[in-house]
Write a protein that holds these residues in place. Sequence first.
Motif, PDB file in Angstrom:
ATOM      1  N   GLU A   1      -8.939   2.912 -16.503  1.00  0.00           N
ATOM      2  CA  GLU A   1     -10.392   2.748 -16.493  1.00  0.00           C
ATOM      3  C   GLU A   1     -10.868   2.146 -17.822  1.00  0.00           C
ATOM      4  O   GLU A   1     -11.711   1.233 -17.838  1.00  0.00           O
ATOM      5  CB  GLU A   1     -11.061   4.093 -16.243  1.00  0.00           C
TER       6      GLU A   1
ATOM      7  N   LEU B   1      -5.877   2.664 -10.634  1.00  0.00           N
ATOM      8  CA  LEU B   1      -6.778   3.717 -11.103  1.00  0.00           C
ATOM      9  C   LEU B   1      -6.274   5.090 -10.691  1.00  0.00           C
ATOM     10  O   LEU B   1      -6.338   6.051 -11.468  1.00  0.00           O
ATOM     11  CB  LEU B   1      -8.190   3.485 -10.558  1.00  0.00           C
ATOM     12  N   ARG B   2      -5.766   5.188  -9.470  1.00  0.00           N
ATOM     13  CA  ARG B   2      -5.216   6.470  -9.012  1.00  0.00           C
ATOM     14  C   ARG B   2      -3.970   6.843  -9.807  1.00  0.00           C
ATOM     15  O   ARG B   2      -3.747   8.018 -10.096  1.00  0.00           O
ATOM     16  CB  ARG B   2      -4.885   6.398  -7.516  1.00  0.00           C
TER      17      ARG B   2
ATOM     18  N   GLU C   1      -6.215  -2.674  -7.855  1.00  0.00           N
ATOM     19  CA  GLU C   1      -6.905  -1.961  -8.931  1.00  0.00           C
ATOM     20  C   GLU C   1      -7.210  -0.517  -8.530  1.00  0.00           C
ATOM     21  O   GLU C   1      -7.145   0.387  -9.359  1.00  0.00           O
ATOM     22  CB  GLU C   1      -8.192  -2.708  -9.287  1.00  0.00           C
ATOM     23  N   ARG C   2      -7.538  -0.308  -7.274  1.00  0.00           N
ATOM     24  CA  ARG C   2      -7.748   1.069  -6.806  1.00  0.00           C
ATOM     25  C   ARG C   2      -6.472   1.888  -6.967  1.00  0.00           C
ATOM     26  O   ARG C   2      -6.514   3.047  -7.409  1.00  0.00           O
ATOM     27  CB  ARG C   2      -8.181   1.061  -5.346  1.00  0.00           C
TER      28      ARG C   2
ATOM     29  N   ARG D   1      -8.482  -6.224  -5.680  1.00  0.00           N
ATOM     30  CA  ARG D   1      -9.356  -5.061  -5.511  1.00  0.00           C
ATOM     31  C   ARG D   1      -8.559  -3.854  -5.015  1.00  0.00           C
ATOM     32  O   ARG D   1      -8.728  -2.726  -5.506  1.00  0.00           O
ATOM     33  CB  ARG D   1     -10.485  -5.383  -4.523  1.00  0.00           C
ATOM     34  N   LEU D   2      -7.680  -4.099  -4.057  1.00  0.00           N
ATOM     35  CA  LEU D   2      -6.847  -3.013  -3.545  1.00  0.00           C
ATOM     36  C   LEU D   2      -5.867  -2.527  -4.610  1.00  0.00           C
ATOM     37  O   LEU D   2      -5.638  -1.326  -4.763  1.00  0.00           O
ATOM     38  CB  LEU D   2      -6.087  -3.490  -2.302  1.00  0.00           C
TER      39      LEU D   2
ATOM     40  N   ARG E   1       0.831  -1.202   0.000  1.00  0.00           N
ATOM     41  CA  ARG E   1       0.000   0.000   0.000  1.00  0.00           C
ATOM     42  C   ARG E   1       0.870   1.259   0.000  1.00  0.00           C
ATOM     43  O   ARG E   1       1.892   1.333   0.700  1.00  0.00           O
ATOM     44  CB  ARG E   1      -0.934   0.016   1.195  1.00  0.00           C
TER      45      ARG E   1
END
Length: 240
Positions: free
Chosen positions: A222, A214-215, A210-211, A207-208, A64
Amino acid sequence: MKRIIFVYAIGCYGLFGIVFVWLAAFLLNIGDLRGPAKSAPASAAAINLTLIAAFGIAHSVMARPAFKRVWLRIIPHAAERATYVLQSSFLLALIFWCWQPIPVVIWDIDGLAAWIVYGAFFLGTAIILVSTFLLGHGEFVGLSQAWNNLRGVAKKPPQFRTPFLYRLVRHPLQFGLIVTMTATPVMTAGHLLFVAAMTLYIMIGLRLEERALLREFGADYENYRRDVPMLIPHPFRRAR
């Protein structure tokens, strides 16, 4: 210091290679690595799930951005990825070393069908390896960062690329992992627990991830996410 970081990265990579081979042997149960039962099924399942949870939590937290911002105040930037590989290898090895077998047989395939399953196993392994090389194997394992630091080469900004397998599925490495974990001629309850828990972790981790992607890449990612399936390739769908 730069040479020390480079030697450190090589050492971490060496451990990664050993653990990757150990993973393959564990999944194929070579030499009865998963062994006979040592404890009651409930106790074995609790221990195994704790081991996998420790791996998953550490693996996800260290990836992260918020953790990295703090972590990079402690260790050199050039050693960050190698350290990530080191902790992942160590915790994965701990799973294999401390694994509590649950030898109840779910399926047992022999003959020609078993060789087909072995073929799927090695295909999944090949997908894993190819996926790391498509986007830069050296960077994936932390060698490139340490090598560039040794040469005094500045880090290049990340680029959004979708080579080969990444045009079929957004996360081919994780797809290959699931295939490799599942493709076994003899599936025991313990092995199935490993597959289920690791697949759940993979889904949460993606899922984490991909976030974060995207950022980092915005509209490019996207659009990519809209055109290409996340984990399971669609045989009749072509990415733009």
